[in-house]
Each structure stands twice: as structure tokens, then as C-alpha cells.
Design a protein around this motif. Structure first.
Motif, PDB file in Angstrom:
ATOM      1  N   GLY A   1      -7.474  54.373 -92.496  1.00 49.22           N
ATOM      2  CA  GLY A   1      -7.173  54.279 -93.916  1.00 49.22           C
ATOM      3  C   GLY A   1      -7.549  55.497 -94.726  1.00 49.22           C
ATOM      4  N   ALA A   2      -8.615  56.200 -94.340  1.00 45.00           N
ATOM      5  CA  ALA A   2      -9.068  57.371 -95.103  1.00 45.00           C
ATOM      6  C   ALA A   2      -9.130  58.569 -94.164  1.00 45.00           C
ATOM      7  N   MET A   3      -8.219  59.533 -94.375  1.00 38.41           N
ATOM      8  CA  MET A   3      -8.128  60.691 -93.490  1.00 38.41           C
ATOM      9  C   MET A   3      -8.138  61.978 -94.306  1.00 38.41           C
ATOM     10  N   GLY A   4      -8.764  63.001 -93.742  1.00 32.73           N
ATOM     11  CA  GLY A   4      -8.735  64.308 -94.354  1.00 32.73           C
ATOM     12  C   GLY A   4      -7.455  65.045 -93.996  1.00 32.73           C
ATOM     13  N   ARG A   5      -7.229  66.162 -94.660  1.00 34.68           N
ATOM     14  CA  ARG A   5      -6.011  66.954 -94.433  1.00 34.68           C
ATOM     15  C   ARG A   5      -6.033  67.591 -93.048  1.00 34.68           C
TER      16      ARG A   5
ATOM     17  N   LEU B   1       2.634  71.833 -98.752  1.00 32.33           N
ATOM     18  CA  LEU B   1       2.030  71.383 -99.994  1.00 32.33           C
ATOM     19  C   LEU B   1       1.000  72.421-100.453  1.00 32.33           C
ATOM     20  N   PRO B   2       0.873  72.658-101.745  1.00 25.30           N
ATOM     21  CA  PRO B   2      -0.092  73.655-102.217  1.00 25.30           C
ATOM     22  C   PRO B   2      -1.529  73.218-101.963  1.00 25.30           C
ATOM     23  N   ASP B   3      -2.406  74.204-101.842  1.00 29.83           N
ATOM     24  CA  ASP B   3      -3.826  73.907-101.615  1.00 29.83           C
ATOM     25  C   ASP B   3      -4.428  73.114-102.764  1.00 29.83           C
ATOM     26  N   VAL B   4      -3.864  73.288-103.964  1.00 28.61           N
ATOM     27  CA  VAL B   4      -4.434  72.614-105.143  1.00 28.61           C
ATOM     28  C   VAL B   4      -4.052  71.140-105.197  1.00 28.61           C
ATOM     29  N   ALA B   5      -3.136  70.715-104.315  1.00 26.92           N
ATOM     30  CA  ALA B   5      -2.716  69.302-104.320  1.00 26.92           C
ATOM     31  C   ALA B   5      -3.763  68.467-103.594  1.00 26.92           C
ATOM     32  N   ALA B   6      -4.919  68.339-104.210  1.00 21.82           N
ATOM     33  CA  ALA B   6      -6.032  67.621-103.589  1.00 21.82           C
ATOM     34  C   ALA B   6      -5.657  66.167-103.340  1.00 21.82           C
ATOM     35  N   GLY B   7      -5.975  65.700-102.129  1.00 22.36           N
ATOM     36  CA  GLY B   7      -5.714  64.309-101.784  1.00 22.36           C
ATOM     37  C   GLY B   7      -4.296  64.009-101.382  1.00 22.36           C
ATOM     38  N   GLN B   8      -3.404  64.991-101.477  1.00 19.05           N
ATOM     39  CA  GLN B   8      -2.020  64.781-101.092  1.00 19.05           C
ATOM     40  C   GLN B   8      -1.778  65.317 -99.690  1.00 19.05           C
ATOM     41  N   ASN B   9      -1.154  64.493 -98.851  1.00 19.55           N
ATOM     42  CA  ASN B   9      -0.819  64.884 -97.489  1.00 19.55           C
ATOM     43  C   ASN B   9       0.531  64.309 -97.121  1.00 19.55           C
ATOM     44  N   VAL B  10       1.148  64.927 -96.145  1.00 18.07           N
ATOM     45  CA  VAL B  10       2.330  64.347 -95.526  1.00 18.07           C
ATOM     46  C   VAL B  10       1.842  63.450 -94.400  1.00 18.07           C
TER      47      VAL B  10
ATOM     48  N   GLN C   1       6.342  60.405 -94.339  1.00 18.83           N
ATOM     49  CA  GLN C   1       6.408  60.155 -95.780  1.00 18.83           C
ATOM     50  C   GLN C   1       5.765  61.320 -96.525  1.00 18.83           C
ATOM     51  N   ALA C   2       6.532  61.913 -97.443  1.00 21.31           N
ATOM     52  CA  ALA C   2       6.010  62.968 -98.312  1.00 21.31           C
ATOM     53  C   ALA C   2       5.407  62.343 -99.555  1.00 21.31           C
ATOM     54  N   PRO C   3       4.446  63.000-100.181  1.00 19.28           N
ATOM     55  CA  PRO C   3       3.921  62.483-101.456  1.00 19.28           C
ATOM     56  C   PRO C   3       5.041  62.345-102.481  1.00 19.28           C
TER      57      PRO C   3
ATOM     58  N   LEU D   1       2.273  50.971 -92.683  1.00 17.76           N
ATOM     59  CA  LEU D   1       1.190  51.892 -92.348  1.00 17.76           C
ATOM     60  C   LEU D   1       1.193  53.127 -93.244  1.00 17.76           C
ATOM     61  N   LEU D   2       2.278  53.362 -93.951  1.00 13.85           N
ATOM     62  CA  LEU D   2       2.376  54.535 -94.806  1.00 13.85           C
ATOM     63  C   LEU D   2       1.589  54.312 -96.100  1.00 13.85           C
ATOM     64  N   PRO D   3       1.074  55.380 -96.693  1.00 15.54           N
ATOM     65  CA  PRO D   3       0.232  55.212 -97.891  1.00 15.54           C
ATOM     66  C   PRO D   3       0.979  54.646 -99.090  1.00 15.54           C
ATOM     67  N   ARG D   4       2.259  54.982 -99.231  1.00 16.13           N
ATOM     68  CA  ARG D   4       3.047  54.438-100.343  1.00 16.13           C
ATOM     69  C   ARG D   4       3.956  53.358 -99.771  1.00 16.13           C
ATOM     70  N   ARG D   5       3.727  52.139-100.174  1.00 16.47           N
ATOM     71  CA  ARG D   5       4.452  51.016 -99.603  1.00 16.47           C
ATOM     72  C   ARG D   5       5.950  51.126 -99.890  1.00 16.47           C
ATOM     73  N   THR D   6       6.736  50.903 -98.881  1.00 12.08           N
ATOM     74  CA  THR D   6       8.179  50.918 -99.026  1.00 12.08           C
ATOM     75  C   THR D   6       8.756  49.955 -98.001  1.00 12.08           C
ATOM     76  N   ARG D   7      10.026  49.675 -98.128  1.00  8.39           N
ATOM     77  CA  ARG D   7      10.680  48.815 -97.147  1.00  8.39           C
ATOM     78  C   ARG D   7      12.111  49.295 -96.962  1.00  8.39           C
ATOM     79  N   ALA D   8      12.603  49.099 -95.769  1.00  8.38           N
ATOM     80  CA  ALA D   8      13.974  49.498 -95.476  1.00  8.38           C
ATOM     81  C   ALA D   8      14.929  48.391 -95.907  1.00  8.38           C
ATOM     82  N   MET D   9      15.938  48.777 -96.675  1.00  9.26           N
ATOM     83  CA  MET D   9      16.962  47.821 -97.084  1.00  9.26           C
ATOM     84  C   MET D   9      18.036  47.720 -95.999  1.00  9.26           C
ATOM     85  N   PRO D  10      18.676  46.560 -95.869  1.00 14.02           N
ATOM     86  CA  PRO D  10      19.779  46.446 -94.916  1.00 14.02           C
ATOM     87  C   PRO D  10      20.980  47.252 -95.383  1.00 14.02           C
ATOM     88  N   PRO D  11      21.954  47.482 -94.487  1.00 13.07           N
ATOM     89  CA  PRO D  11      23.162  48.199 -94.897  1.00 13.07           C
ATOM     90  C   PRO D  11      23.984  47.363 -95.871  1.00 13.07           C
TER      91      PRO D  11
END
Length: 412
Positions: A52-56, A116-125, A173-175, A256-266
């Protein structure tokens, strides 16, 4: 010799996965199919707790089992679920195929910087590698100098039946509101949100779940927006993006991704009514020129928004909301497609975004459809593109607007 040994281990794991079901009785196989989704659900919950909590620029051992090689002796630090190490020394990462009866499903989580820029603290792919998959970091290239910004991906399919849970793949997943770049199997990949990657034979397949992905190979670029898949044959130009029809994409471990999403059907199959062709600003006017449908048959409603570029598409995805009701009852959106150029290139040099709602079979008579379009920031949005309606003017997404369409259902 080291590469040969790794290949032999890989082959043995795959053979074990293929052989295991053959050693079971028919009843055991049926029990496995029934228990498999429960096991996968438990594994996903465990990975969420462990990683759940990972460094860059780190990789987390999510679930049994993972085979990893490093350029220096840190193997003992990455030997059990929950272990996290830097990706800088990683040379190979292989996750085990799904074997539910042995409670094995290799899952690894990576948090990478990419561009991602170094200044984007806490943001990761975030990358999720799962099932019979292997990731091999490769040498950096100009514009791709960050750790693991260039890598090779292999995924394999063992035939395990787990009620449409995908056997293997990689989620990325990108920020939010960012676009990140990688080179994967020699293909330049720009991710503008969330996607799943798999290797099918010699093709890299990218299925976009939200946002869009740009892929460039052999000097050609193709865009795959939400709900579409683009295939890139090795060393060749990408094929045209097509609707994602694989049910396994819906059951990938998206949570499992940090930003919850779901795949829609076709989009639903069958009769489709284009709302763009029957929209009016007043309800009485719409009744005078209704769209005609067959009573007793379900109908899909499609609303198309043309856009002149990907930046505008991102703005619409994040800042506009479209809702539909029929006879005063709200409908739930069942599919969202794009941005893409269309199944037959109907959007030309531009892109289209398509929204779908499904209505049940209607009785004979007139049904009133109401479309509410809202700009979330309170400002109108000019798409810059003339849409499919007959007014020959660029489509405008207003701060707030209500439109009407009438459906005339007739008997046979």
C-alpha cells in the motif's frame, strides 16, 4: 548461461501450470473453477495490504510467487510477500502463473518515476505485473533515461479457467492529469491514464480503461481511448484501434491501482439511435421530428462528442458530465468510448468520444429523452470540431444545457 537457466526455470513453471489441471479429477477441476475467483479476490486484498505504501522507483513482492534477478546480491531482501526493494538493480522479474488449487498467483507492484518531474512529490506511475508474465529492464534511450523507462514485456497464457479473470498481463496507471512515456518492446508508449498491456504472439496489445494511450512504432502513431484496444505487431506499424471485446479486461485486478477505476463493457449490440441526429432545444420540437424505432426491442442510445485534439479530450473527460433520462427516469451509462478515430476512421484527422445508454424494450408510443450536459468548472468548452449534427458549426459544451430527443416506437 544465466539467461539459459532463467529460460529453463520459466519453462518448468509453465509446464507445471499446464500439467496441474491434468492431474486433477473432473470434480476437482470443477471445484477449482468455482473457488478460483474467491482465491483471486483474497490475493488482491493481500497485495493491497502488503504494497500500500511504496517509495519512488521501487518494486513490491505482492503475492506468491515471484522469481527476480538483481545485478547485486539483494535476493534475500526480495524473497517473500511484502518485501520491497529498489528497481535500479533489477535485471529480471517473473511472476508465476495462476494455479488456484496451489494458491499461487504471482503479483508484483512497481512505483516508477518515468518522466514525471522530481518536484512531483508522492506521484508515481504504478505498474501491476500479474500471472505468467516477465519484465526485463533494458538500456536507457534518449528521452527514456529514468529507471525501468525502457523494458521488455512477455506474457503467456496457460489455459487456466477462472471465470474470465485474465491469466496474465501488466496494468499501468499514470497520476491524474499527466502523461508518461515508456519504451515497451521497442514501442513508444504514452500513457494518459489507465491501461492493460499483454503480449499475444508477436503483438503488443494495449487496452485503455480510462483516458487514452498513444503508441508509436515504425514511424506511425495510433491513439487508443477508453474502451478500445490497439495492437502493435513487432517492428511494424500499429493497427487501427478497435473496440475492446475481451471479457477478461473487465476482470483484471484494477482495484490494486491507487486511483480506483473500473473497465466498462463494450457498446451494446443491436439497434443504435444517434442522439446527435435528433437533438432539439425544446421538447415540443423534438416530438415533431422523432427518431423511429421498433416497439418491443431494446435500443442503445449513442451521444458523440467530436474533438480536435487529445488535450481537449482530456479536458472533456475531466470537466464535462453528460446524463440522460427517458420519460423522467435516469439511465445509467453503459459504455464510454474514445478518444479514437472510429472503427472505420469516420472522425478523419480528429477524434470522437462516444457515450452509450441502454433502454429497455418500449411499448408503442412516444418516449421523451432528456440530455443534460454540464461543464463542471462552469465554463463553456469549444470542441473546435463540427459534429455529426446538421448545423455546420463547431460543437460547444456549454456550462449547462438541456437538449431533447423523442423516440417514436411503432409495432411491426
Amino acid at each position: 548461461m544465466k539467461e539459459l537457466g532463467a529460460q529453463m526455470n520459466r519453462t518448468l513453471r509453465r509446464c507445471a501450470a499446464l500439467a496441474a489441471p491434468l492431474l486433477l479429477s473432473v470434480s476437482a477441476v470443477l471445484a477449482q473453477a468455482a473457488d478460483c475467483p474467491a482465491f483471486v479476490d483474497q490475493a488482491i486484498n493481500a497485495v493491497s495490504d502488503r504494497c500500500g505504501a511504496m517509495g519512488r522507483n521501487t518494486v513490491c513482492y505482492g503475492n506468491t510467487s515471484i522469481d527476480a534477478e538483481f545485478s547485486r546480491n539483494i535476493d534475500d531482501a526480495f524473497a517473500a510477500p511484502g518485501d520491497t526493494v529498489s528497481v535500479v538493480a533489477l535485471q529480471r522479474l517473473a511472476t508465476a502463473p495462476l494455479i488456484p488449487e496451489q494458491e499461487i498467483w504471482g503479483v508484483a507492484v512497481l512505483a516508477l518515476q518515468a518522466d514525471l518531474p522530481d518536484v512531483a512529490a508522492g506521484q508515481n506511475v504504478t505498474f501491476i505485473v500479474f500471472g505468467d508474465a516477465e519484465v526485463t529492464p533494458e538500456d536507457a534511450a534518449p528521452g527514456y533515461e529514468a529507471p525501468m523507462q525502457v523494458f521488455r514485456l512477455d506474457t503467456h497464457f496457460t489455459g487456466i479457467n477462472c471465470q474470465d479473470v485474465p491469466e496474465s498481463g501488466m496494468l499501468v496507471q499514470a497520476p491524474e492529469a499527466t502523461t508518461v512515456s515508456f519504451q515497451i518492446n521497442g514501442v513508444e508508449v504514452k500513457v494518459g491514464s489507465t491501461a492493460m498491456l499483454q503480449v499475444d504472439g508477436e503483438d503488443l496489445a494495449v487496452s485503455t480503461i480510462e483516458g487514452f494511450v498513444e503508441v508509436t512504432s515504425d514511424g506511425a502513431t495510433e491513439v487508443a481511448g477508453q474502451g478500445t484496444t490497439v495492437r502493435i505487431p513487432r517492428g511494424r506499424r500499429p493497427l487501427r484501434a478497435a473496440l475492446t471485446r475481451a471479457r477478461q479486461v473487465l476482470q483484471a485486478p484494477w482495484r490494486l491501482l491507487p486511483r480506483r477505476t473500473r473497465a466498462m463493457p463494450p457498446p451494446p449490440e443491436g439497434r443504435v439511435v444517434s442522439l446527435n441526429e435528433c437533438l432539439y432545444t425544446t421538447a415540443p420540437r423534438s416530438v415533431e421530428s422523432p427518431a423511429r424505432i421498433q416497439a418491443g426491442e431494446p435500443v442503445a442510445l449513442r451521444f458523440t462528442i467530436p474533438v480536435s485534439g487529445l488535450a481537449l479530450a482530456r479536458t472533456l473527460q475531466q470537466q464535462a458530465r453528460t446524463t440522460v433520462s427517458i420519460n423522467g427516469e435516469p439511465l445509467e451509462m453503459v459504455a464510454r468510448i474514445g478518444p479514437w478515430r472510429g472503427s472505420a476512421g469516420e472522425y478523419g484527422e480528429n477524434y470522437g468520444m462516444e457515450l452509450y445508454w441502454l433502454i429497455p424494450a418500449l411499448p408503442v408510443g412516444t418516449a421523451r429523452v432528456t440530455i443534460d450536459i454540464t461543464s463542471l468548472d462552469g465554463q463553456p468548452i469549444n470542441t473546435g470540431v463540427d459534429g455529426p449534427d446538421p448545423d455546420r458549426r463547431p460543437e460547444i459544451i456549454p456550462a449547462r444545457r438541456r437538449l431533447f430527443c423523442a423516440l417514436e416506437a411503432s409495432g411491426s
